[in-house]
Design a protein around this motif. Structure first.
Motif, PDB file in Angstrom:
ATOM      1  N   GLY A 294      12.435  -4.650  -3.884  1.00 33.69           N
ATOM      2  CA  GLY A 294      13.637  -5.297  -4.386  1.00 33.69           C
ATOM      3  C   GLY A 294      14.869  -4.710  -3.729  1.00 33.69           C
ATOM      4  O   GLY A 294      14.822  -3.684  -3.035  1.00 33.69           O
ATOM      5  N   TYR A 295      16.005  -5.356  -3.947  1.00 36.79           N
ATOM      6  CA  TYR A 295      17.239  -4.905  -3.295  1.00 36.79           C
ATOM      7  C   TYR A 295      17.627  -3.502  -3.756  1.00 36.79           C
ATOM      8  O   TYR A 295      18.161  -2.712  -2.966  1.00 36.79           O
ATOM      9  CB  TYR A 295      18.380  -5.881  -3.567  1.00 36.79           C
ATOM     10  N   ALA A 299      19.018  -0.297  -1.412  1.00 37.31           N
ATOM     11  CA  ALA A 299      20.288   0.404  -1.591  1.00 37.31           C
ATOM     12  C   ALA A 299      20.068   1.898  -1.832  1.00 37.31           C
ATOM     13  O   ALA A 299      20.746   2.742  -1.236  1.00 37.31           O
ATOM     14  CB  ALA A 299      21.056  -0.218  -2.763  1.00 37.31           C
ATOM     15  N   VAL A 300      19.104   2.232  -2.703  1.00 33.10           N
ATOM     16  CA  VAL A 300      18.824   3.643  -2.994  1.00 33.10           C
ATOM     17  C   VAL A 300      18.301   4.347  -1.741  1.00 33.10           C
ATOM     18  O   VAL A 300      18.667   5.486  -1.451  1.00 33.10           O
ATOM     19  CB  VAL A 300      17.813   3.758  -4.161  1.00 33.10           C
ATOM     20  N   TRP A 301      17.425   3.676  -0.982  1.00 36.56           N
ATOM     21  CA  TRP A 301      16.890   4.267   0.240  1.00 36.56           C
ATOM     22  C   TRP A 301      18.013   4.581   1.225  1.00 36.56           C
ATOM     23  O   TRP A 301      18.057   5.664   1.826  1.00 36.56           O
ATOM     24  CB  TRP A 301      15.884   3.298   0.868  1.00 36.56           C
ATOM     25  N   ALA A 302      18.939   3.652   1.419  1.00 31.43           N
ATOM     26  CA  ALA A 302      20.041   3.877   2.352  1.00 31.43           C
ATOM     27  C   ALA A 302      20.914   5.043   1.904  1.00 31.43           C
ATOM     28  O   ALA A 302      21.369   5.848   2.730  1.00 31.43           O
ATOM     29  CB  ALA A 302      20.877   2.602   2.485  1.00 31.43           C
ATOM     30  N   GLY A 303      21.139   5.160   0.589  1.00 25.37           N
ATOM     31  CA  GLY A 303      21.900   6.301   0.091  1.00 25.37           C
ATOM     32  C   GLY A 303      21.143   7.603   0.246  1.00 25.37           C
ATOM     33  O   GLY A 303      21.719   8.644   0.581  1.00 25.37           O
ATOM     34  N   HIS A 304      19.842   7.572   0.020  1.00 27.99           N
ATOM     35  CA  HIS A 304      19.006   8.770   0.119  1.00 27.99           C
ATOM     36  C   HIS A 304      19.000   9.331   1.538  1.00 27.99           C
ATOM     37  O   HIS A 304      18.947  10.550   1.743  1.00 27.99           O
ATOM     38  CB  HIS A 304      17.577   8.429  -0.308  1.00 27.99           C
ATOM     39  N   ASP A 325      20.825 -14.149  -5.818  1.00 26.76           N
ATOM     40  CA  ASP A 325      20.410 -14.968  -4.673  1.00 26.76           C
ATOM     41  C   ASP A 325      20.894 -14.345  -3.363  1.00 26.76           C
ATOM     42  O   ASP A 325      20.150 -14.294  -2.372  1.00 26.76           O
ATOM     43  CB  ASP A 325      20.948 -16.392  -4.819  1.00 26.76           C
ATOM     44  N   GLU A 326      22.124 -13.886  -3.373  1.00 26.55           N
ATOM     45  CA  GLU A 326      22.676 -13.262  -2.171  1.00 26.55           C
ATOM     46  C   GLU A 326      21.941 -11.963  -1.854  1.00 26.55           C
ATOM     47  O   GLU A 326      21.670 -11.645  -0.692  1.00 26.55           O
ATOM     48  CB  GLU A 326      24.174 -13.000  -2.374  1.00 26.55           C
ATOM     49  N   ALA A 327      21.586 -11.199  -2.900  1.00 27.40           N
ATOM     50  CA  ALA A 327      20.848  -9.948  -2.693  1.00 27.40           C
ATOM     51  C   ALA A 327      19.468 -10.220  -2.119  1.00 27.40           C
ATOM     52  O   ALA A 327      18.997  -9.507  -1.219  1.00 27.40           O
ATOM     53  CB  ALA A 327      20.729  -9.186  -4.016  1.00 27.40           C
ATOM     54  N   ALA A 328      18.808 -11.266  -2.622  1.00 28.90           N
ATOM     55  CA  ALA A 328      17.479 -11.617  -2.110  1.00 28.90           C
ATOM     56  C   ALA A 328      17.557 -12.012  -0.638  1.00 28.90           C
ATOM     57  O   ALA A 328      16.681 -11.655   0.159  1.00 28.90           O
ATOM     58  CB  ALA A 328      16.886 -12.747  -2.940  1.00 28.90           C
ATOM     59  N   ALA A 329      18.607 -12.739  -0.258  1.00 35.54           N
ATOM     60  CA  ALA A 329      18.765 -13.144   1.144  1.00 35.54           C
ATOM     61  C   ALA A 329      18.988 -11.917   2.030  1.00 35.54           C
ATOM     62  O   ALA A 329      18.429 -11.829   3.135  1.00 35.54           O
ATOM     63  CB  ALA A 329      19.930 -14.123   1.276  1.00 35.54           C
ATOM     64  N   ALA A 330      19.803 -10.962   1.548  1.00 37.74           N
ATOM     65  CA  ALA A 330      20.050  -9.744   2.327  1.00 37.74           C
ATOM     66  C   ALA A 330      18.771  -8.930   2.480  1.00 37.74           C
ATOM     67  O   ALA A 330      18.508  -8.351   3.543  1.00 37.74           O
ATOM     68  CB  ALA A 330      21.138  -8.904   1.648  1.00 37.74           C
ATOM     69  N   LEU A 331      17.956  -8.885   1.418  1.00 36.85           N
ATOM     70  CA  LEU A 331      16.693  -8.146   1.488  1.00 36.85           C
ATOM     71  C   LEU A 331      15.735  -8.799   2.472  1.00 36.85           C
ATOM     72  O   LEU A 331      15.081  -8.113   3.269  1.00 36.85           O
ATOM     73  CB  LEU A 331      16.058  -8.084   0.089  1.00 36.85           C
ATOM     74  N   ASP A 332      15.638 -10.117   2.450  1.00 41.74           N
ATOM     75  CA  ASP A 332      14.768 -10.824   3.400  1.00 41.74           C
ATOM     76  C   ASP A 332      15.217 -10.571   4.841  1.00 41.74           C
ATOM     77  O   ASP A 332      14.385 -10.382   5.742  1.00 41.74           O
ATOM     78  CB  ASP A 332      14.779 -12.321   3.107  1.00 41.74           C
TER      79      ASP A 332
END
Length: 447
Positions: A294-295, A299-304, A325-332
């Motif tokens: 999930g998104y 986000a947590v990975w990038a901060g870590h 919806d926007e978060a799902a598109a960014a994750l894809d």
């Protein structure tokens, strides 16, 4: 106007209850129209439902009278009942209908990849459930004819919420939620399995085993069957003391950061670590091996990995909840970039993959700012204007820098059959990744 159909029929305006029709059939007619809001319900169908296949001669005139009364009662609240051909329809509008919200939230939960987001959707959906559909105006037969799937949908939502809670290490909540429900549905095996697991993880193994015994006896007495294979296997694992039952099924080689599972560091470079957020690149894609479910995890990975600041990661998670919806598109998009980057790094001759990666790197460069860090050094960072793509553009910059350095030619892929993770081999002597198990398994097999 808020219409509540799950449980006793209720209509509210600005928090106050509104009486709409004194007759049970009149309220039932409105409920039928609300269940089909935006669509016409033929008069014949209304008569069939209201009088259960035995209508009086005056049924059509009575329906017409009911509709007239409802129109007068609803008009002050801007809810319209329209005549369409040989039927009636409640027009869609700003009014809320709890059945529509319930089914919508359950659908969103099923599509959510982030367990916390999934649980939140299920919580909001189940909070709308005050009882069976139209508990005070419809009998069981009419209820099943109107929408018999709602009761099953509710039980399924409870089961899926419990499984998500178990996956996040919340067995106490599962026990509290399921205890009263199991009294109503004692032979619902998926509920029983979730409750047995929750009891086991809260140190109540004996209760879990007794629950299995009661369920098995009821299934045999009431239905003449044995528990299904999943429940039998769970029982056997408890009897054998399987240690895997004592904790949620977290990913292998995982570290818990905030409320997310992240993979162990194996490479020493953010771009390679991003490729390694898919466990098992070199083998079959096993269930649970996807490190970006999930998104929130992205986000947590990038901060870590210090690609973005922790406060930015927290803000991104808030934005993702507001704009799923926007978060799902960014994750894809991030997953596609990861696949292309892996191909680019493992095959320097793959021009298609390099071109795909370069496109994202260029986008990241166009949305970068030069800032001064706490150490006094300047550095390029993606601008917050990147929005929910901020983690993607942060790792894309790191990837672009690696691809522009001679170190790019020291990238190696772990040859473990179920691994394939990437690492830098600047010494020219490393063969395996740093998990310390891939080569050990191979060596053990050689002996």
């Amino acid at each position: 106007m808020d219409f509540q159909l799950l449980g006793p029929f209720t209509a509210r305006h600005q928090g106050r209850s509104v009486l709409l029709g004194s007759r049970r059939q009149e309220r039932c007619l409105l409920a039928v129209l609300l269940l089909h809001a935006g669509h016409s319900v033929p008069t014949g169908r209304l008569i069939d439902l209201l009088w259960d296949d035995a209508p009086p001669a005056s049924a059509r005139a009575t329906v017409h009278t009911y509709v007239g009364r409802l129109r007068a009662a609803l008009r002050p609240y801007e809810v319209s009942v329209e005549t369409r051909h040989d039927g009636y329809a409640v027009e869609r509008g700003p009014h809320r209908i709890d059945v529509q919200e319930f089914t919508g939230l359950v659908g969103q939960a099923a599509d959510a990849r982030d367990p916390a987001e999934r649980i939140g959707h299920y919580e909001r959906a189940l909070a709308l459930w005050r009882g069976p559909l139209l508990a005070d105006v419809a009998g069981d037969r009419l209820r099943s004819r109107l929408d018999g799937r709602l009761g099953e949908l509710r039980l399924s939502a409870v089961e899926r919420r419990a499984e998500a809670q178990l996956g996040m290490g919340l067995p106490e909540r599962v026990v509290a939620d399921l205890t009263p429900l199991l009294q109503e549905h004692p032979t619902r095996e998926r509920l029983v399995a979730a409750q047995m697991t929750a009891l086991h993880r809260t140190g109540r193994r004996a209760e879990a085993l007794r629950l299995y015994g009661r369920t098995r006896a009821l299934l045999a007495t009431d239905l003449g069957i044995e528990p299904d294979r999943q429940l039998r296997t769970l029982h056997e694992r408890m009897l054998s003391g399987d240690p895997r039952l004592d904790r949620p099924p977290g990913p292998v080689y995982a570290v818990r950061v905030d409320d997310q599972w992240l993979p162990w560091s194996t490479s020493g470079h953010p771009a390679l670590e991003f490729c390694n957020t898919y466990a098992g690149w070199g083998g079959d894609r096993l269930p649970g091996s996807e490190w970006l479910p999930g998104y929130a995890t992205l986000a947590v990975w990038a901060g870590h990995l210090d690609l973005i600041e922790d406060r930015q990661a927290a803000l991104l998670r808030q934005q993702a909840r507001r704009r799923p919806d926007e978060a799902a598109a960014a994750l894809d998009e991030a997953r596609r970039f990861r696949t292309d980057l892996y191909a680019c790094l493992t095959d320097p001759q793959d021009g298609r993959a390099f071109k795909a990666v370069a496109g994202v790197v260029e986008q990241a460069a166009g949305l970068s700012v030069f800032t001064r860090g706490e150490d006094g050094l300047g550095r390029w960072q993606p601008s917050p204007s990147a929005g929910l793509r901020l983690p993607l553009y942060a790792v894309a910059r790191a990837a672009g820098e690696l691809l522009a350095e001679p170190r790019r030619f020291t990238v190696r892929g772990c040859p473990g059959r179920d691994c394939g993770w990437l690492f830098l081999d600047e010494s020219g002597r490393r063969r395996w990744c740093s998990l310390g198990t891939c080569g050990a398994k191979r060596d053990a097999g050689a002996h």
